[in-house]
Design a protein around this motif. Sequence first.
Motif, PDB file in Angstrom:
ATOM      1  N   ILE A  77       0.845  -1.186   0.000  1.00  0.00           N
ATOM      2  CA  ILE A  77       0.000   0.000   0.000  1.00  0.00           C
ATOM      3  C   ILE A  77       0.886   1.244   0.000  1.00  0.00           C
ATOM      4  O   ILE A  77       1.649   1.476   0.944  1.00  0.00           O
ATOM      5  CB  ILE A  77      -0.935   0.019   1.216  1.00  0.00           C
ATOM      6  N   ALA A  78       0.778   2.025  -1.058  1.00  0.00           N
ATOM      7  CA  ALA A  78       1.543   3.271  -1.132  1.00  0.00           C
ATOM      8  C   ALA A  78       0.868   4.378  -0.337  1.00  0.00           C
ATOM      9  O   ALA A  78       1.530   5.178   0.328  1.00  0.00           O
ATOM     10  CB  ALA A  78       1.713   3.697  -2.594  1.00  0.00           C
ATOM     11  N   ILE A  94      -9.880   5.028  -2.572  1.00  0.00           N
ATOM     12  CA  ILE A  94      -9.738   4.406  -1.255  1.00  0.00           C
ATOM     13  C   ILE A  94      -8.260   4.199  -0.911  1.00  0.00           C
ATOM     14  O   ILE A  94      -7.796   4.573   0.157  1.00  0.00           O
ATOM     15  CB  ILE A  94     -10.481   3.063  -1.198  1.00  0.00           C
ATOM     16  N   ALA A  95      -7.533   3.566  -1.832  1.00  0.00           N
ATOM     17  CA  ALA A  95      -6.119   3.276  -1.571  1.00  0.00           C
ATOM     18  C   ALA A  95      -5.385   3.149  -2.899  1.00  0.00           C
ATOM     19  O   ALA A  95      -5.983   2.908  -3.951  1.00  0.00           O
ATOM     20  CB  ALA A  95      -5.971   1.990  -0.768  1.00  0.00           C
ATOM     21  N   THR A  96      -4.054   3.317  -2.831  1.00  0.00           N
ATOM     22  CA  THR A  96      -3.188   3.169  -4.003  1.00  0.00           C
ATOM     23  C   THR A  96      -2.049   2.226  -3.654  1.00  0.00           C
ATOM     24  O   THR A  96      -1.395   2.414  -2.620  1.00  0.00           O
ATOM     25  CB  THR A  96      -2.613   4.527  -4.448  1.00  0.00           C
ATOM     26  N   LEU A  97      -1.828   1.219  -4.502  1.00  0.00           N
ATOM     27  CA  LEU A  97      -0.715   0.301  -4.318  1.00  0.00           C
ATOM     28  C   LEU A  97       0.485   0.770  -5.129  1.00  0.00           C
ATOM     29  O   LEU A  97       0.343   1.486  -6.126  1.00  0.00           O
ATOM     30  CB  LEU A  97      -1.108  -1.113  -4.775  1.00  0.00           C
ATOM     31  N   GLU A  98       1.684   0.378  -4.697  1.00  0.00           N
ATOM     32  CA  GLU A  98       2.878   0.678  -5.490  1.00  0.00           C
ATOM     33  C   GLU A  98       2.759  -0.033  -6.842  1.00  0.00           C
ATOM     34  O   GLU A  98       2.383  -1.204  -6.915  1.00  0.00           O
ATOM     35  CB  GLU A  98       4.122   0.198  -4.746  1.00  0.00           C
ATOM     36  N   HIS A  99       3.080   0.693  -7.949  1.00  0.00           N
ATOM     37  CA  HIS A  99       2.768   0.151  -9.272  1.00  0.00           C
ATOM     38  C   HIS A  99       3.861   0.375 -10.311  1.00  0.00           C
ATOM     39  O   HIS A  99       3.580   0.357 -11.509  1.00  0.00           O
ATOM     40  CB  HIS A  99       1.468   0.776  -9.785  1.00  0.00           C
ATOM     41  N   ALA A 100       5.090   0.595  -9.904  1.00  0.00           N
ATOM     42  CA  ALA A 100       6.162   0.820 -10.879  1.00  0.00           C
ATOM     43  C   ALA A 100       6.331  -0.383 -11.804  1.00  0.00           C
ATOM     44  O   ALA A 100       6.547  -0.230 -13.024  1.00  0.00           O
ATOM     45  CB  ALA A 100       7.475   1.124 -10.151  1.00  0.00           C
ATOM     46  N   ASP A 101       6.240  -1.597 -11.265  1.00  0.00           N
ATOM     47  CA  ASP A 101       6.398  -2.787 -12.093  1.00  0.00           C
ATOM     48  C   ASP A 101       5.255  -2.923 -13.089  1.00  0.00           C
ATOM     49  O   ASP A 101       5.471  -3.341 -14.242  1.00  0.00           O
ATOM     50  CB  ASP A 101       6.484  -4.035 -11.208  1.00  0.00           C
ATOM     51  N   HIS A 102       4.056  -2.536 -12.698  1.00  0.00           N
ATOM     52  CA  HIS A 102       2.923  -2.610 -13.621  1.00  0.00           C
ATOM     53  C   HIS A 102       3.049  -1.574 -14.740  1.00  0.00           C
ATOM     54  O   HIS A 102       2.684  -1.841 -15.885  1.00  0.00           O
ATOM     55  CB  HIS A 102       1.611  -2.407 -12.859  1.00  0.00           C
ATOM     56  N   GLU A 103       3.574  -0.405 -14.420  1.00  0.00           N
ATOM     57  CA  GLU A 103       3.803   0.604 -15.454  1.00  0.00           C
ATOM     58  C   GLU A 103       4.829   0.114 -16.468  1.00  0.00           C
ATOM     59  O   GLU A 103       4.698   0.365 -17.676  1.00  0.00           O
ATOM     60  CB  GLU A 103       4.263   1.910 -14.810  1.00  0.00           C
ATOM     61  N   ALA A 104       5.878  -0.584 -16.009  1.00  0.00           N
ATOM     62  CA  ALA A 104       6.889  -1.119 -16.924  1.00  0.00           C
ATOM     63  C   ALA A 104       6.278  -2.172 -17.847  1.00  0.00           C
ATOM     64  O   ALA A 104       6.605  -2.224 -19.049  1.00  0.00           O
ATOM     65  CB  ALA A 104       8.041  -1.735 -16.120  1.00  0.00           C
ATOM     66  N   ARG A 105       5.369  -3.007 -17.324  1.00  0.00           N
ATOM     67  CA  ARG A 105       4.714  -4.014 -18.162  1.00  0.00           C
ATOM     68  C   ARG A 105       3.841  -3.354 -19.234  1.00  0.00           C
ATOM     69  O   ARG A 105       3.751  -3.830 -20.361  1.00  0.00           O
ATOM     70  CB  ARG A 105       3.880  -4.951 -17.298  1.00  0.00           C
ATOM     71  N   VAL A 106       3.196  -2.259 -18.869  1.00  0.00           N
ATOM     72  CA  VAL A 106       2.381  -1.537 -19.845  1.00  0.00           C
ATOM     73  C   VAL A 106       3.262  -0.980 -20.960  1.00  0.00           C
ATOM     74  O   VAL A 106       2.928  -1.081 -22.157  1.00  0.00           O
ATOM     75  CB  VAL A 106       1.599  -0.403 -19.160  1.00  0.00           C
ATOM     76  N   ALA A 107       4.400  -0.393 -20.611  1.00  0.00           N
ATOM     77  CA  ALA A 107       5.308   0.160 -21.614  1.00  0.00           C
ATOM     78  C   ALA A 107       5.833  -0.930 -22.542  1.00  0.00           C
ATOM     79  O   ALA A 107       5.914  -0.742 -23.766  1.00  0.00           O
ATOM     80  CB  ALA A 107       6.468   0.878 -20.930  1.00  0.00           C
ATOM     81  N   THR A 108       6.185  -2.082 -21.995  1.00  0.00           N
ATOM     82  CA  THR A 108       6.676  -3.196 -22.813  1.00  0.00           C
ATOM     83  C   THR A 108       5.597  -3.681 -23.767  1.00  0.00           C
ATOM     84  O   THR A 108       5.862  -3.943 -24.954  1.00  0.00           O
ATOM     85  CB  THR A 108       7.129  -4.355 -21.908  1.00  0.00           C
ATOM     86  N   ALA A 109       4.393  -3.815 -23.286  1.00  0.00           N
ATOM     87  CA  ALA A 109       3.295  -4.289 -24.131  1.00  0.00           C
ATOM     88  C   ALA A 109       2.986  -3.299 -25.246  1.00  0.00           C
ATOM     89  O   ALA A 109       2.708  -3.695 -26.388  1.00  0.00           O
ATOM     90  CB  ALA A 109       2.059  -4.536 -23.274  1.00  0.00           C
ATOM     91  N   ALA A 242      -0.983   2.307   5.252  1.00  0.00           N
ATOM     92  CA  ALA A 242       0.051   2.546   4.252  1.00  0.00           C
ATOM     93  C   ALA A 242       1.356   1.876   4.683  1.00  0.00           C
ATOM     94  O   ALA A 242       1.734   1.923   5.857  1.00  0.00           O
ATOM     95  CB  ALA A 242       0.256   4.046   4.062  1.00  0.00           C
ATOM     96  N   GLY A 243       2.014   1.231   3.730  1.00  0.00           N
ATOM     97  CA  GLY A 243       3.249   0.520   4.011  1.00  0.00           C
ATOM     98  C   GLY A 243       3.060  -0.966   4.208  1.00  0.00           C
ATOM     99  O   GLY A 243       4.018  -1.735   4.075  1.00  0.00           O
ATOM    100  N   GLU A 244       1.834  -1.385   4.510  1.00  0.00           N
ATOM    101  CA  GLU A 244       1.566  -2.810   4.676  1.00  0.00           C
ATOM    102  C   GLU A 244       1.380  -3.463   3.304  1.00  0.00           C
ATOM    103  O   GLU A 244       0.966  -2.814   2.340  1.00  0.00           O
ATOM    104  CB  GLU A 244       0.314  -3.032   5.521  1.00  0.00           C
ATOM    105  N   SER A 245       1.676  -4.748   3.252  1.00  0.00           N
ATOM    106  CA  SER A 245       1.504  -5.512   2.023  1.00  0.00           C
ATOM    107  C   SER A 245       0.184  -6.259   2.067  1.00  0.00           C
ATOM    108  O   SER A 245      -0.260  -6.707   3.126  1.00  0.00           O
ATOM    109  CB  SER A 245       2.652  -6.505   1.836  1.00  0.00           C
ATOM    110  N   VAL A 246      -0.446  -6.382   0.909  1.00  0.00           N
ATOM    111  CA  VAL A 246      -1.672  -7.161   0.789  1.00  0.00           C
ATOM    112  C   VAL A 246      -1.437  -8.267  -0.245  1.00  0.00           C
ATOM    113  O   VAL A 246      -0.682  -8.094  -1.197  1.00  0.00           O
ATOM    114  CB  VAL A 246      -2.864  -6.284   0.353  1.00  0.00           C
ATOM    115  N   SER A 247      -2.085  -9.381  -0.029  1.00  0.00           N
ATOM    116  CA  SER A 247      -1.957 -10.520  -0.942  1.00  0.00           C
ATOM    117  C   SER A 247      -3.336 -11.079  -1.227  1.00  0.00           C
ATOM    118  O   SER A 247      -4.116 -11.335  -0.303  1.00  0.00           O
ATOM    119  CB  SER A 247      -1.059 -11.602  -0.333  1.00  0.00           C
ATOM    120  N   VAL A 248      -3.628 -11.269  -2.508  1.00  0.00           N
ATOM    121  CA  VAL A 248      -4.933 -11.822  -2.880  1.00  0.00           C
ATOM    122  C   VAL A 248      -5.028 -13.296  -2.502  1.00  0.00           C
ATOM    123  O   VAL A 248      -6.124 -13.864  -2.524  1.00  0.00           O
ATOM    124  CB  VAL A 248      -5.173 -11.644  -4.389  1.00  0.00           C
TER     125      VAL A 248
END
Length: 351
Positions: A77-78, A94-109, A242-248
């Motif tokens: 949680i960012a 409500i909340a925002t998760l850290e998403h740098a890796d997801h942005e990189a996947r979008v750029a690659t695609a 914020a700062g805690e990790s969540v897992s589905v």
Amino acid sequence: MLRTTVMTGMVVLAGSGWLMWSRGEAGAARAAAADGGSATPAPVDVPAADVSRIVAQGRVEPVSEELEVAAEVSGRIARLHVEEGDRVEAGALIATLEHADHEARVATARAALAVAEAEELRLVNGARVEERREAQFAVDQADAALAQAEREHQRRVRAADVIPREELDRAASDVAIARARQAEARERARVVDAPARSDERARARAAVAQARARVLEAEAMLAKTTITAPIAGTVLRVARRAGESVSVESPNGGHLVTIADLSVLRVRADVDERDVAHLATGQRAYVTADAYGDRRFTGRVIRISEMLGRKNIRSEEPTEKVDTKVLETLVELDPGQRLPIGLRVDTYILR
């Protein structure tokens, strides 16, 4: 649940029904019991307002029920944008998760999509002008080489009497080779000039569609790092910071906050199976709670379950029967009344 209430001039026992005696009749009953008699006092007529109600235990809930808002992707949680008690609108952040890796996947695609689209365009447009000229030069060169080979062969034929047979055969072979190279060059030129085949175009379109789907997938995963409110309501509980990790994959499934619409309150009541014949939607009702004394919160029956089940609400009294069958009944309270969510109440449904 059996309740005994002492009123002026009478005693009221409430269970599945109401039974009342005057004070004199109650005394007579006690005297008869002391004398060993078995006489039972006749009940006094009970006012309709007392006998025409169904009593059941219930619990207060919001009109939307309690919605647990959870993250659909795992991550850290960012930022958490709400606190308990905050009023939010549908779609509010409500909340925002850290998403740098997801942005990189979008750029690659997106880059892969650009390559696929360029390949399709090149196939549709065909060869460049320079490639067409190169192919034509190769044809001209092959034509000239064949003409030279044929002239040399004719000279060898005319001098066949004075030259070795091997030299004549070599000249004939050179002609055959030059003719084959000419055919190859011309075929190459036709390939360069020819439009793309239908199967090639279909394959190129499929490659573009696949690349575009990967872009949409990557963008969807990126969008899931932003969690929004599904309804307008109030934040009842915050489960993560914020700062805690969540897992589905965790037992709570990435639960972040609990939201509910408190504009209208309902009571989910467990009506005893002995009283179900007297239930109907639209009946007036009211609820009481120990914390609010004699105050009544009015409402009406809006829904009745189709199937009997086990009790949902426990009184925590040792004499309570837990195996009693009940019919779940929903009472909607009139607007403007406020009770804490989850509060246990006594529900009275007027027949």
